[in-house]
Each structure stands twice: as C-alpha cells, then as structure tokens.
Design an enzyme around this catalytic site. Structure first.
Site, PDB file in Angstrom:
ATOM      1  CD  GLU A  11       7.517  -8.675  -2.273  1.00  0.00           C
ATOM      2  OE1 GLU A  11       7.312  -7.468  -2.055  1.00  0.00           O
ATOM      3  OE2 GLU A  11       7.052  -9.254  -3.269  1.00  0.00           O
ATOM      4  N   GLY A  76       4.761   1.121  -0.676  1.00  0.00           N
ATOM      5  CA  GLY A  76       5.076   2.508  -0.326  1.00  0.00           C
ATOM      6  C   GLY A  76       3.977   3.047   0.578  1.00  0.00           C
ATOM      7  CG  MET A 171       3.833  -1.634  -8.263  1.00  0.00           C
ATOM      8  SD  MET A 171       5.497  -1.542  -8.950  1.00  0.00           S
ATOM      9  CE  MET A 171       5.157  -1.527 -10.708  1.00  0.00           C
ATOM     10  CD  GLU A 172       3.156  -6.570  -7.248  1.00  0.00           C
ATOM     11  OE1 GLU A 172       3.024  -6.177  -6.068  1.00  0.00           O
ATOM     12  OE2 GLU A 172       4.109  -6.243  -7.971  1.00  0.00           O
ATOM     13  CG  ASP A 195       8.974   3.040  -0.738  1.00  0.00           C
ATOM     14  OD1 ASP A 195       9.146   1.859  -1.048  1.00  0.00           O
ATOM     15  OD2 ASP A 195       8.020   3.711  -1.160  1.00  0.00           O
TER      16      ASP A 195
END
Ligand code: ADE
Length: 235
Positions: A11, A76, A171-172, A195
């Site tokens: 990333e 996602g 997630m962050e 996704d």
C-alpha cells in the site's frame, strides 16, 4: 508535514520508492520513512494490520511531526454499487466491531466518544479531486467502517450497509481517525476496493489487492503534487 500510512507494504511501496532526500526514523516496531514527494515534506509508514497497530503507528507519526494524515490502502466494498478497482474517499470513519449495545449505546458507539469521526473537509476535497484524475476508476465519497475482522460474508455486508450506511469495510481507518481527532490533526482515508466482502472476498482480495493498492497510492501522489504546488486549501 503530511503523514502517510498504509497497513501493508504493497500500500505504500510506490510512495516510499518515490521519496527524495530519503531517511528514516525508528520507533519500537515501526519505521517511519522521511523525505520529500514532489517537493513536499512527508512521513510514510507501514502501520500493520488492525486497529491496535493503526492507533500505535498514528501516535508515532504524530510524535514525528505529522500535522495532517492520509491513510492509503484497500477495502472490501459494502455499498451495493461498488466494484473492484473503485475508490472510496472517507466522509467519516467508525468502528463497526464496537458493541456496547447491552448498555444502551448504538452499534459502533464507544461510551464517551463520538459515533464517527468526520474527515477533514479540505483533505477530503483534495483526495476526491486527485482521485478523479485516474482514468477508468469510479470515485465516491462515503463512510469507511473499520473492525478487526476481514469481512467475507454477504450477511455481514448487508448488516454493515443497513446499520451504518457503510461504503466500504477495512481494518484501520477509524483507529487512525480516533487518534488524529484526539490530537486535533486533520485526516482522510483513501481506499481502493479489492473485493466486495462477500463469499469470494478471500480469492478476490488475493488477486486484486496488489493491483488496486496502487490506485490509492496514486491518489496520494496527486494530493502531494497539489499540496506542493500550493493548489490546495490549507486544512
Ligand atoms: N480489506 C480489503 N478487503 C477487506 C475486507 N473484505 N474486510 C476487511 N478489510 C478488508
């Protein structure tokens, strides 16, 4: 000084590779790359996966002198119209896995805290402008929801959409947002959709993450170009 965080090497590697006058500062378990992008002083770091890593790394980044923060990475898709490769610029972030509902709080609400942390308007506008420069990529502003879970179920996607009106799940972001807000430091999260968080999320993620992770990095680069040229409103 602009602080840039990604959860994973993929990333941020293009951004680190583009640094001029590169140096580094070491914190326990975290390396912060220093230097210039397009003539702008930046700090870049790989924060690791999950909210605890993100909060810790953000704290180091602020201690190292970041006065505004951008998170770049993949997510996602939750909004039904989002497709792999699309970009989401955060309007706000919240923690979807916080559950104190048994005590009467709303899903995602931490007692004593705001439900969601709004992104800085100037950084958001700058990110949207830079994202619109990418050809063939759909761009949207929306709510980014974070949790210590890789979402891979249509039921969970439906719940995130109905409960929070989430654009995407990762997630962050909300941990970065919470730490920045506590310090009064402006932030924005930029996520490329790897996704759509359903039953095939694991396979799509493995296939598309390395490719689409570059998109959000390109958006950050568009932001540094604009900031360096004095084209952006100060945050
Ligand atoms: N990052 C990329 N895809 C994700 C997903 N499905 N859930 C959580 N984080 C993600």
């Amino acid at each position: 000084m602009l602080g840039i965080i990604g959860a994973m090497q993929e990333e941020v590697e293009l951004l680190v590779g583009g640094l001029e006058q590169a140096g580094q500062a070491d914190y326990p378990g975290v390396t912060i790359h220093t230097g210039r992008l397009d003539g702008l002083d930046v700090l870049i770091t790989v924060g690791g996966i999950g909210k605890v890593n993100a909060a810790m790394t953000t704290t180091y980044l602020l201690a190292a002198g970041a006065t505004r923060v951008v998170f770049t990475g993949v997510a996602g898709g939750v909004h039904p119209e989002l497709r792999v490769g699309d970009i989401v610029v955060s309007s706000d972030c919240l923690q979807h896995d916080v559950d104190v509902t048994a005590l009467g709080y709303r899903p995602g609400e931490i007692p004593g805290e705001t439900l969601s942390w709004p992104a800085d308007e100037a950084l958001q506008a700058l990110a949207l402008e830079a994202a619109h420069e990418l050809e063939g990529v759909n761009v949207t502003g929306g709510r980014v929801v974070s949790g210590d879970v890789f979402v891979a179920s249509p039921d969970k996607v439906a719940w995130l959409w109905q409960t929070f009106g989430a654009a995407c799940a990762e997630m962050e972001g909300a941990a970065v947002a919470q730490v920045c807000a506590r310090h009064g430091v402006p932030f924005v999260v930029i996520r490329s959709v790897s996704d759509t968080a359903g039953g095939d999320a694991n396979m799509d993620y493995r296939e598309f993450m390395p490719v689409v992770a570059r998109h959000s990095g390109q958006v950050v680069r568009g932001m540094t170009r604009r900031l360096a040229a004095g084209l952006a409103e100060p945050s």
